[in-house]
Design an enzyme around this catalytic site. Sequence first.
Site, PDB file in Angstrom:
ATOM      1  N   GLU A  63      60.281   0.164 135.116  1.00 12.88           N
ATOM      2  CA  GLU A  63      59.004   0.208 135.837  1.00 12.88           C
ATOM      3  C   GLU A  63      58.179  -1.066 135.701  1.00 12.88           C
ATOM      4  O   GLU A  63      57.020  -1.036 135.274  1.00 12.88           O
ATOM      5  CB  GLU A  63      58.189   1.418 135.366  1.00 12.88           C
ATOM      6  CG  GLU A  63      58.875   2.743 135.612  1.00 12.88           C
ATOM      7  CD  GLU A  63      58.074   3.949 135.102  1.00 12.88           C
ATOM      8  OE1 GLU A  63      56.936   3.755 134.612  1.00 12.88           O
ATOM      9  OE2 GLU A  63      58.581   5.078 135.203  1.00 12.88           O
ATOM     10  N   GLU A  87      66.679  10.237 136.920  1.00 13.35           N
ATOM     11  CA  GLU A  87      65.748  11.223 136.359  1.00 13.35           C
ATOM     12  C   GLU A  87      65.504  12.336 137.377  1.00 13.35           C
ATOM     13  O   GLU A  87      64.367  12.746 137.616  1.00 13.35           O
ATOM     14  CB  GLU A  87      64.430  10.548 135.967  1.00 13.35           C
ATOM     15  CG  GLU A  87      64.595   9.418 134.959  1.00 13.35           C
ATOM     16  CD  GLU A  87      63.289   8.766 134.544  1.00 13.35           C
ATOM     17  OE1 GLU A  87      62.225   9.404 134.737  1.00 13.35           O
ATOM     18  OE2 GLU A  87      63.325   7.636 134.025  1.00 13.35           O
TER      19      GLU A  87
END
Length: 362
Positions: free
Chosen positions: A165, A274
């Site tokens: 991220e 995820e």
Amino acid sequence: MKNNIIKIWLALLFSAGMVACADSGENPIVEDPEEIPEPSLENIKLKAKFGIGSAVTNSELNGQYANTLSTHFSQITGENEMKMAHIWKGENNYDWVAADGMVNFAATNNMDVHGHALLWYNSFPNWFRNANYDSATFETKIKTYIETVVGRYKGKISSWDVANEIFNDNGTLRRDGCPVFKTFNDPIAFYGRCFEYARAADPDAKLFYNDYNVVLASGKRGAMRQMVNRFRENGFPIDGLGDQFHYMVSTNRTTIKNGLTDLASTGLLIHMSELDIRINVNKDDNFVYLPSEQAKHAEAYKDFVTFFESIPQEQKFAITTWGVSDKRTWLTSWWHPKEYPLLFDENFQKKKTYEGFLEGLQ
């Protein structure tokens, strides 16, 4: 006596028959051994031609949770146990208890471990943030951290999210709360060197960059491609890209499919890293998980897995669900208490979503 004579006569007759068969050049008839059964097509781990993973919490690795995990999944990812703040308690103080527990469980159950994550802006420990290191000292200490962690699990952890991220959806670098952006004039080069440090610590581990909204946000996807190109030009190692796939049953399927195809155009390994799919998209306090909603949910899982199967086989790294069952999922606190995003219900029974996932596999 008569019975013994009959037995001898039958034995001689059988032997004569075998000799005659041999003399005639014919092979004696031998029954085929029992066929080896095909892998079960009712189990996602056995049907898939790539890794099937789940995020786990070390404290839950027992009982029905552990049985479900080892039966249906081939790979595990720590939800938090391998993030920097959970391991690095001080400059020379490392807490290995939870991470070691996960790695030992995986070894016992013949499962792979995906390390998540070496560098994440939200998991730099406070003692490190508050030190206000200059760029040279910052990098030296991060290099030591990577060498220590990856080196400890060399040969035991088969892949790592080296960085997590670092981009906004529009493709710009994350500023808020990110000590890397604050410290370095060229953060991408710093991240590239971190990939080098990880490769040196374990040359056999696959190295990934991981982010969210990747297949939806073209700006973020473009920035990731630019980073990959720069890594290649500068000789920085990178093996794969992960999209977290925290999406909803209402997320546009065409956008997902096209974005995934675009991501795969890098030629790198792709990790659906995820995965969970929200069904209560409107955060409805009166939501009921009716059979009609379950069928819709299963169809979404089938579509997502089908899209993953459409990329080249050699690029399919794994699909990892973010949790094992609806008994404990981050979405019931972050999204809505009435949310049922995973493959198993609160009693670890297969849901319609499991069937949808299974149908999506080739």
